[in-house]
Design a protein around this motif. Structure first.
Motif, short mmCIF file in Angstrom:
data_model
loop_
_atom_site.label_atom_id
_atom_site.label_comp_id
_atom_site.label_asym_id
_atom_site.label_seq_id
_atom_site.Cartn_x
_atom_site.Cartn_y
_atom_site.Cartn_z
N TRP A 1 65.85 74.54 22.15
CA TRP A 1 66.11 73.72 23.03
C TRP A 1 65.25 72.98 23.66
O TRP A 1 64.92 73.12 25.00
CB TRP A 1 66.74 74.75 24.20
N GLY A 2 64.63 72.28 23.04
CA GLY A 2 63.32 71.41 23.32
C GLY A 2 63.96 70.17 24.04
O GLY A 2 64.84 69.77 24.18
N PHE A 3 62.98 69.97 25.21
CA PHE A 3 63.22 68.92 25.97
C PHE A 3 62.66 67.66 25.46
O PHE A 3 61.52 67.37 25.30
CB PHE A 3 62.73 69.27 27.50
N SER A 4 63.63 66.59 25.09
CA SER A 4 63.04 65.46 24.71
C SER A 4 63.45 64.33 25.60
O SER A 4 64.82 64.39 26.50
CB SER A 4 63.66 65.02 23.20
N PRO A 5 62.75 63.32 25.96
CA PRO A 5 63.26 62.43 26.94
C PRO A 5 64.34 61.52 26.37
O PRO A 5 64.57 61.29 25.14
CB PRO A 5 61.96 61.41 26.82
N PRO A 6 65.33 61.19 27.18
CA PRO A 6 66.58 60.31 26.85
C PRO A 6 65.98 59.13 26.17
O PRO A 6 65.34 58.48 26.39
CB PRO A 6 67.27 60.18 27.90
N GLU A 7 66.89 58.69 25.41
CA GLU A 7 66.77 57.44 24.63
C GLU A 7 67.03 56.33 25.46
O GLU A 7 68.33 56.01 25.68
CB GLU A 7 67.43 57.27 23.23
N VAL A 8 66.14 55.28 25.75
CA VAL A 8 66.30 54.22 26.90
C VAL A 8 66.06 53.13 25.81
O VAL A 8 64.93 52.90 25.17
CB VAL A 8 65.46 54.44 28.00
#
Length: 83
Positions: free
Chosen positions: A3-10
């Motif tokens: 459940w790693g937190f990755s930044p949303p793809e912008v």
């Protein structure tokens, strides 16, 4: 499970979006400069230099000359001669 937190793809901003962003930024700076120019009093150097000099009485008291008669208004004598 991870459940790693990755930044949303912008997506990268386009050229027009960059142009709009910098244009708005420069416009805001220009507005701030205009507001500062109105609110901050500036010393008037030309008034300080004019006070010690002698007043120009001949130029100040001179009345404006009367307006010259316009070209379409002829004296009555000239109009009578042409009849």
């Amino acid at each position: 499970m991870y459940w790693g937190f990755s930044p949303p793809e912008v997506p990268e901003p386009t050229f027009l979006e960059n142009l709009l962003q910098y244009g708005l930024f420069l416009g805001a700076i220009f507005q701030l400069l205009c507001v500062l120019a109105i609110t901050v009093p500036m010393p008037k150097a030309h008034e300080a230099e004019a006070e010690p000099s002698e007043p120009r009485s001949a130029e100040v008291t001179r009345k404006p000359k009367a307006a010259a008669p316009s070209a379409n208004k002829r004296p009555k004598e000239v109009a009578k001669k042409r009849r």
